[in-house]
Design a protein around this motif. Structure first.
Motif, mmCIF file in Angstrom:
data_model
loop_
_atom_site.group_PDB
_atom_site.id
_atom_site.type_symbol
_atom_site.label_atom_id
_atom_site.label_comp_id
_atom_site.label_asym_id
_atom_site.label_seq_id
_atom_site.Cartn_x
_atom_site.Cartn_y
_atom_site.Cartn_z
ATOM 1 N N LEU A 100 9.165 -5.031 -18.816
ATOM 2 C CA LEU A 100 10.119 -6.139 -18.552
ATOM 3 C C LEU A 100 11.445 -5.904 -19.143
ATOM 4 C CD1 LEU A 100 7.484 -9.013 -19.044
ATOM 5 C CD2 LEU A 100 8.196 -8.154 -16.918
ATOM 6 N N ALA A 104 13.326 -7.543 -15.505
ATOM 7 C CA ALA A 104 12.733 -8.868 -15.989
ATOM 8 C C ALA A 104 12.360 -9.578 -14.949
ATOM 9 C CB ALA A 104 13.739 -9.686 -16.883
ATOM 10 N N LEU A 107 8.221 -10.391 -14.249
ATOM 11 C CA LEU A 107 7.379 -11.119 -15.328
ATOM 12 C C LEU A 107 6.153 -11.537 -14.824
ATOM 13 C CD1 LEU A 107 7.559 -12.460 -18.072
ATOM 14 C CD2 LEU A 107 8.579 -14.267 -17.055
ATOM 15 N N LYS A 108 6.217 -12.137 -13.552
ATOM 16 C CA LYS A 108 5.021 -12.743 -13.128
ATOM 17 C C LYS A 108 4.048 -11.697 -12.309
ATOM 18 C CE LYS A 108 7.012 -17.386 -12.539
ATOM 19 N NZ LYS A 108 7.342 -18.397 -11.608
#
Length: 222
Positions: A100, A104, A107-108
């Motif tokens: 991440l 970033a 993230l999910k």
């Protein structure tokens, strides 16, 4: 007609010579049996020993479970590699954080591999419960009953649609799959350690891989 784009899964550890290659090669071998050409599993390391082969004891594990260690060379994790990835499966929570830091936006779509496996089990249990209750809005345990992931015409989703939509569905059951102990999210690093530690790695990693492959066999449209 153009062939569907394969679902791209990336496994990540530190050196990319012990843990993530085992996950890569065994997931690829199993997913090839589910849907040949439907998945592309690769691996990388946050501090990779670039160009090195799989460590011998890890190669033994791969071959024992029906995969192959042939043609493998460790590679360094980069933002470019991550940009081409649908799901990232890391060996530890620290690796997840390092992924991440590089991107970033993932993230999910980034999980520890053991967490991901528990979440798949929680999702199946939730969907089975909804199906048993006759909930028309339930996702169901099979691909044909996944309106949230399927096409707008109501047809069952293809494999790519189902798997790329999976992280969003898993978010709804994350609270049901929390680890009793933070160590339950980790896969031990056996590098330069005894055969017993390699066996510990296998004991932690193999059940997660088998859970993922079982989910794929039961739910992936073919």
């Amino acid at each position: 007609m153009e062939s569907p784009k394969p679902v791209r899964i990336l496994t990540v550890c530190t050196g990319n010579i012990c843990r993530s290659p085992v996950a890569e090669r065994l997931l690829q071998a199993g997913l090839d049996q589910v849907l040949p050409g439907g998945f592309e599993v690769r691996s990388a390391g946050t501090r990779a020993m670039v160009g090195y082969p799989i460590q011998p004891l890890s190669a033994d594990i791969v071959n024992m479970y029906g995969g192959t260690d042939k043609g493998f060379a460790a590679r360094q994790l980069t933002p470019k590699i991550l940009r081409d990835t649908d799901i990232v499966l890391t060996m530890t929570s620290k690796h997840r954080g390092e992924v991440l830091q590089l991107d970033a936006s993932l993230l999910k779509r980034t999980f520890t591999i053991r967490e991901f496996a528990r979440m798949l089990e929680a999702l199946e249990e939730r969907d089975a419960g909804a199906s048993a209750a006759g909930d028309p809005a339930g996702a169901g345990s099979g691909p044909a009953a996944e309106p949230a992931s399927g096409a707008s015409n109501g047809k069952a989703p293809d494999a790519g649609t189902l798997w790329r939509g999976l992280p969003a569905r898993l978010a709804a059951v994350r609270h049901l799959a929390l680890a009793a102990d933070s160590a339950d999210n980790e896969v031990v690093d056996p590098y330069k350690r005894s055969p017993e530690v390699y066996r510990q790695m296998e004991d932690e990693l193999a059940p997660a891989i088998l859970t993922i492959l079982r989910y794929a066999r039961l739910n992936t449209p073919t």
